[in-house]
Design a protein around this motif. Structure first.
Motif, PDB file in Angstrom:
ATOM      1  N   GLY A  33       0.819  -1.209   0.000  1.00 58.81           N
ATOM      2  CA  GLY A  33       0.000   0.000   0.000  1.00 58.81           C
ATOM      3  C   GLY A  33       0.850   1.256   0.000  1.00 58.81           C
ATOM      4  O   GLY A  33       2.042   1.219   0.335  1.00 58.81           O
ATOM      5  N   HIS A  44      -4.112  10.504   0.846  1.00 61.03           N
ATOM      6  CA  HIS A  44      -4.803   9.543  -0.015  1.00 61.03           C
ATOM      7  C   HIS A  44      -4.100   8.202   0.122  1.00 61.03           C
ATOM      8  O   HIS A  44      -2.891   8.116  -0.091  1.00 61.03           O
ATOM      9  CB  HIS A  44      -4.765   9.995  -1.474  1.00 61.03           C
ATOM     10  CG  HIS A  44      -5.508  11.274  -1.683  1.00 61.03           C
ATOM     11  ND1 HIS A  44      -6.877  11.326  -1.768  1.00 61.03           N
ATOM     12  CD2 HIS A  44      -5.073  12.538  -1.788  1.00 61.03           C
ATOM     13  CE1 HIS A  44      -7.255  12.580  -1.935  1.00 61.03           C
ATOM     14  NE2 HIS A  44      -6.173  13.341  -1.935  1.00 61.03           N
ATOM     15  N   THR A  45      -4.869   7.174   0.447  1.00 59.95           N
ATOM     16  CA  THR A  45      -4.286   5.856   0.676  1.00 59.95           C
ATOM     17  C   THR A  45      -4.819   4.862  -0.354  1.00 59.95           C
ATOM     18  O   THR A  45      -6.000   4.889  -0.689  1.00 59.95           O
ATOM     19  CB  THR A  45      -4.661   5.361   2.094  1.00 59.95           C
ATOM     20  OG1 THR A  45      -4.290   6.373   3.013  1.00 59.95           O
ATOM     21  CG2 THR A  45      -3.933   4.091   2.454  1.00 59.95           C
ATOM     22  N   ARG A  46      -3.933   4.002  -0.847  1.00 60.40           N
ATOM     23  CA  ARG A  46      -4.342   2.889  -1.720  1.00 60.40           C
ATOM     24  C   ARG A  46      -3.675   1.634  -1.170  1.00 60.40           C
ATOM     25  O   ARG A  46      -2.453   1.625  -0.973  1.00 60.40           O
ATOM     26  CB  ARG A  46      -3.850   3.096  -3.153  1.00 60.40           C
ATOM     27  CG  ARG A  46      -4.235   4.396  -3.784  1.00 60.40           C
ATOM     28  CD  ARG A  46      -5.608   4.327  -4.436  1.00 60.40           C
ATOM     29  NE  ARG A  46      -5.833   5.528  -5.192  1.00 60.40           N
ATOM     30  CZ  ARG A  46      -6.218   6.710  -4.667  1.00 60.40           C
ATOM     31  NH1 ARG A  46      -6.439   6.802  -3.372  1.00 60.40           N
ATOM     32  NH2 ARG A  46      -6.373   7.769  -5.429  1.00 60.40           N
ATOM     33  N   LYS A  47      -4.464   0.568  -0.982  1.00 62.92           N
ATOM     34  CA  LYS A  47      -3.895  -0.665  -0.427  1.00 62.92           C
ATOM     35  C   LYS A  47      -4.488  -1.857  -1.172  1.00 62.92           C
ATOM     36  O   LYS A  47      -5.657  -1.829  -1.540  1.00 62.92           O
ATOM     37  CB  LYS A  47      -4.238  -0.797   1.060  1.00 62.92           C
ATOM     38  CG  LYS A  47      -3.993   0.473   1.864  1.00 62.92           C
ATOM     39  CD  LYS A  47      -3.858   0.224   3.327  1.00 62.92           C
ATOM     40  CE  LYS A  47      -5.133  -0.116   4.044  1.00 62.92           C
ATOM     41  NZ  LYS A  47      -4.917  -0.149   5.513  1.00 62.92           N
ATOM     42  N   LYS A  48      -3.704  -2.891  -1.341  1.00 62.90           N
ATOM     43  CA  LYS A  48      -4.230  -4.045  -2.054  1.00 62.90           C
ATOM     44  C   LYS A  48      -3.573  -5.332  -1.587  1.00 62.90           C
ATOM     45  O   LYS A  48      -2.355  -5.404  -1.403  1.00 62.90           O
ATOM     46  CB  LYS A  48      -3.959  -3.863  -3.560  1.00 62.90           C
ATOM     47  CG  LYS A  48      -4.869  -4.638  -4.448  1.00 62.90           C
ATOM     48  CD  LYS A  48      -6.299  -4.099  -4.416  1.00 62.90           C
ATOM     49  CE  LYS A  48      -7.266  -5.101  -4.983  1.00 62.90           C
ATOM     50  NZ  LYS A  48      -8.644  -4.880  -4.511  1.00 62.90           N
ATOM     51  N   LEU A  55      -1.417  -3.675  -6.565  1.00 59.05           N
ATOM     52  CA  LEU A  55      -1.435  -2.272  -6.131  1.00 59.05           C
ATOM     53  C   LEU A  55      -1.153  -1.352  -7.320  1.00 59.05           C
ATOM     54  O   LEU A  55      -1.802  -0.317  -7.479  1.00 59.05           O
ATOM     55  CB  LEU A  55      -0.391  -2.055  -5.029  1.00 59.05           C
ATOM     56  CG  LEU A  55      -0.259  -0.627  -4.514  1.00 59.05           C
ATOM     57  CD1 LEU A  55      -1.510  -0.191  -3.752  1.00 59.05           C
ATOM     58  CD2 LEU A  55       0.973  -0.474  -3.604  1.00 59.05           C
ATOM     59  N   LEU A  58      -4.194  -0.917  -9.278  1.00 57.49           N
ATOM     60  CA  LEU A  58      -5.152  -0.053  -8.580  1.00 57.49           C
ATOM     61  C   LEU A  58      -4.745   1.419  -8.703  1.00 57.49           C
ATOM     62  O   LEU A  58      -5.552   2.283  -9.037  1.00 57.49           O
ATOM     63  CB  LEU A  58      -5.199  -0.455  -7.096  1.00 57.49           C
ATOM     64  CG  LEU A  58      -6.115   0.334  -6.192  1.00 57.49           C
ATOM     65  CD1 LEU A  58      -7.567  -0.064  -6.449  1.00 57.49           C
ATOM     66  CD2 LEU A  58      -5.778   0.067  -4.718  1.00 57.49           C
ATOM     67  N   VAL A  59      -3.462   1.671  -8.469  1.00 59.25           N
ATOM     68  CA  VAL A  59      -2.973   3.050  -8.505  1.00 59.25           C
ATOM     69  C   VAL A  59      -3.013   3.583  -9.932  1.00 59.25           C
ATOM     70  O   VAL A  59      -3.335   4.753 -10.162  1.00 59.25           O
ATOM     71  CB  VAL A  59      -1.537   3.118  -7.933  1.00 59.25           C
ATOM     72  CG1 VAL A  59      -0.918   4.477  -8.175  1.00 59.25           C
ATOM     73  CG2 VAL A  59      -1.571   2.799  -6.454  1.00 59.25           C
ATOM     74  N   ASN A  62      -6.022   5.484 -10.772  1.00 57.11           N
ATOM     75  CA  ASN A  62      -6.344   6.704 -10.035  1.00 57.11           C
ATOM     76  C   ASN A  62      -5.173   7.106  -9.140  1.00 57.11           C
ATOM     77  O   ASN A  62      -5.246   6.974  -7.913  1.00 57.11           O
ATOM     78  CB  ASN A  62      -7.604   6.397  -9.193  1.00 57.11           C
ATOM     79  CG  ASN A  62      -8.094   7.611  -8.463  1.00 57.11           C
ATOM     80  OD1 ASN A  62      -7.687   8.723  -8.765  1.00 57.11           O
ATOM     81  ND2 ASN A  62      -8.952   7.403  -7.474  1.00 57.11           N
ATOM     82  N   ASP A  83      -6.860  -6.520   2.130  1.00 57.32           N
ATOM     83  CA  ASP A  83      -6.726  -5.088   1.827  1.00 57.32           C
ATOM     84  C   ASP A  83      -6.676  -4.283   3.127  1.00 57.32           C
ATOM     85  O   ASP A  83      -5.887  -3.348   3.277  1.00 57.32           O
ATOM     86  CB  ASP A  83      -7.922  -4.589   0.994  1.00 57.32           C
ATOM     87  CG  ASP A  83      -7.936  -5.181  -0.409  1.00 57.32           C
ATOM     88  OD1 ASP A  83      -6.955  -5.874  -0.771  1.00 57.32           O
ATOM     89  OD2 ASP A  83      -8.925  -4.953  -1.125  1.00 57.32           O
TER      90      ASP A  83
END
Ligand code: F6R
Length: 619
Positions: A33, A44-48, A55, A58-59, A62, A83
């Motif tokens: 993440g 802003h956080t993105r985790k997978k 990831l 996902l990133v 966006n 996640d």
């Protein structure tokens, strides 16, 4: 275990963090993440869950905007790979993000207390507790006159006082753009110093494409930084001394280049990495080896009357080979202790016992703890380490680097041969101070110098070894058998096979077969015999015949010219003739290639085997 990287600078943080995570993925790969902060006081956080590619996907759709961020690739300790359990974790306000490598042992009571105060948790991890604690301390200082930066530093300090366990952390707060705080205890953390940008990472491979100037933090160091400045202090307060080091490898060395896997690249690097160990360390005049980094006078070396070699996994197998080699060359009683056992067992040792800790990464927690235990008891502990600047290298009382370059494949290969090479030099040095003759010393020097070319000859057989691996592709298990110098090689061959191909494999001293293991032999269980033409060859042949008599298929690794094996074994791989005490350095190469080709043919991820991670920094 777990990789973390933080960035503060003028570039877009997300691509830098994702690229850094790619370099650190070998440290853990069950989820990942990133959290990025932009100017509008938002994180802003993105985790997978799963591999880093998830990831990235996902990133990619966006990407979070901002020039400051933190990221993490996980090897799960508390809570399944999901996640939600992926890092970074946020505090109660959602404005503070943290990444953590390590274990918080008292997280349960801390979590219960926070929940009683109304905190809501979103994961099962121990790390989320730390995010809430730091966030709570930060909020509690809202009325203070201190700057937000110093309030965050104080909050980290106060939170860390409450936890027991280990940590390498990086944190940031949405109210303080362009500011990172990190700290370490038991888990590695390196500061990377760039121009108009700074980094924090678990190891230098993540940052070497941006800067070669690094500061290896020590336990209980705390660092805070902007893009143009940094400060390192003690977690409890007060200044600390630090040193800026130059990273000793290039970004290209940390890439797999033309090879399909790091493991194969590292197997093929061995002619060079073995030579790197002995380059500049052989003395023709003295027919001996020179190991200046040991920091021992000739008299102190002469006084050594016992050696204890300590390591884990592959390093412990290298130590076993070292035990045979050092005793053979120097006649000094030598023994091997697995680090996790040594640290709790209170081994009786007198003042002339010399301890060596052996570690590729220099960060393995059990080996580090064993070293500190030895030092606590007043012993001088020397290290044989590959990673320059690692904790074990820095804290040991002396030692010798392997200079093998980064080893990224999770299965250790080149580090094994380098470690055995180093212990051969040690045996030669100590032997020449005792009973080993000048003539024998000279012969050993010639043997050592010939090793890289001999390894090259074995590597040329990779296709032949692949064909043998394919022949046994349906095997559900494999035995590895060897004697004397090659008993440790058998152990190492079995470890390589099981860790990357997931079949059951075990290594034994050949003569132990008839004490139980032989019950396993059927026509479906291949046995790999390491059976060079050495002083125990005939005894080894008897064990091999016992397997054949029970219809067990045999792959024999023997010395060139020994055609006898063609008649007895099902498959034969040849290694060049070599002094028997150095033979593990050659005989392990076919085993590495066999397990590699076997695992690739079974479509296993050889560089990132399931459940594993390189550099085991949790107990
Ligand atoms: C096996 C393997 C591990 C390591 C062990 C010690 O292929 O890689 O068994 O050898 O975790 O690691 P270091 O040498 O870094 O202390």
């Amino acid at each position: 275990m777990c990789g973390i990287i933080g960035y503060v600078g003028k570039e877009s943080a997300a691509p830098i963090l994702l690229e850094g995570l790619r370099k650190l993925e070998y440290r853990g790969y069950d989820s990942s993440g990133i959290a990025v902060m932009n100017g509008s006081n938002t994180i802003h956080t993105r985790k997978k869950k799963g591999r880093l590619q998830n990831l990235r996907d996902l990133v990619g759709e966006n990407p979070p905007e901002g020039e400051c961020g933190i990221s993490h690739t996980r090897w799960a300790t508390h809570g399944e790979p999901t996640d939600e359990n992926a890092h970074p974790h946020l505090d109660q306000s959602g404005k503070l993000a943290i990444v953590h490598n390590g274990v918080i042992e008292n997280y349960q009571p801390l979590r219960k207390a926070l929940e009683a105060e109304g905190h809501v948790f979103h994961s099962q991890t121990d790390s989320e507790v730390l995010a809430h604690l730091v966030g709570k301390k930060y909020e509690a200082s809202a009325e203070s006159d201190a700057t937000p930066q110093m309030r965050l530093v104080a909050a980290v300090r106060d939170a860390l006082k409450l936890i027991s366990g280990t940590y390498g952390i990086v944190t940031m707060h949405a109210d303080i753009p362009g500011f990172l705080v990190g700290a370490r205890l038991g888990s590695p953390l390196v500061v990377g110093l760039g121009k108009g940008e700074n980094f924090l990472a678990s190891d230098v491979s993540a940052i070497v494409s941006h800067t070669s100037d690094a500061i290896y933090l020590s336990d209980r160091d705390l660092v805070y930084m902007t893009d143009s400045d940094f400060k390192i202090e003690h977690v409890e307060g007060g200044s600390v001394e630090f040193e800026v080091s130059r990273v000793d490898f290039t970004p290209e060395q940390a890439e797999k280049g033309e090879y399909p896997h790091y493991m194969l690249k590292e197997i093929f690097e061995q002619p060079t990495t073995i030579a790197n160990v002995f380059r500049g360390r052989l003395s023709d005049d003295e027919a001996s080896a020179k190991l200046g980094g040991l920091n021992l006078t000739p008299q102190e070396l002469r006084d050594v009357d016992r050696i204890v070699l300590v390591g884990c996994g592959t390093a412990s197998h290298a130590a076993m080979a070292g035990e045979y080699i050092i005793e053979h060359l120097s006649r000094i009683p030598t023994e091997v202790e697995i680090a996790s056992e040594f640290r709790y067992r209170n081994l009786p040792m007198d003042k002339n016992t010399l301890i060596f800790v052996i570690s590729q990464s220099g960060e393995t927690i059990d080996t580090l703890a064993a070293m500190r235990e030895g030092q606590r008891k007043g012993h001088r502990v020397l290290s044989i380490v590959n990673s320059v600047g690692s904790t074990i290298a820095r804290e040991s009382d002396g030692g010798s680097y392997l200079y093998s370059g980064p080893e990224i494949g999770v299965a250790a290969t080149k580090s094994f041969t380098s470690q055995v090479m180093m212990m051969s030099l040690l045996g030669l040095l100590l032997g020449r101070m005792r009973n080993l003759s000048m003539r024998e010393g000279q012969r050993m020097l010639a043997e050592i110098r010939d090793l890289p070319a001999k390894v090259e000859m074995i590597l040329q057989q990779t296709e032949k070894i692949r064909a043998i691996a394919l022949k046994y592709i349906d095997a559900q298990g494999m035995l590895f058998l060897g004697r004397q110098f090659n008993f440790p090689t058998a152990m190492e061959g079995a470890l390589k096979m099981k860790e990357i191909s997931y079949i059951f494999a075990s290594g034994h001293a050949s003569a132990e077969l008839k004490h139980g293991v032989i019950a396993l032999i059927t026509e479906d269980l291949p046995s790999v015999f390491i059976i060079p033409k050495d002083s125990v060859y005939d005894k080894n042949v008897s064990s091999l015949e016992e397997v054949k008599a029970r219809k067990g298929p045999v792959i024999a690794i023997t010395t060139e010219g020994n055609t006898d094996m063609e008649d007895i074994a099902n498959d034969v791989i040849y290694i060049p003739e070599v002094d028997e005490c150095l033979s593990p350095i050659l005989s392990v190469i076919p085993l590495q290639l066999l397990s590699y080709h076997f695992a690739v043919a079974r479509e296993c991820d050889v560089d990132k085997p399931r459940n594993l991670a390189k550099s085991v920094t949790v107990e």
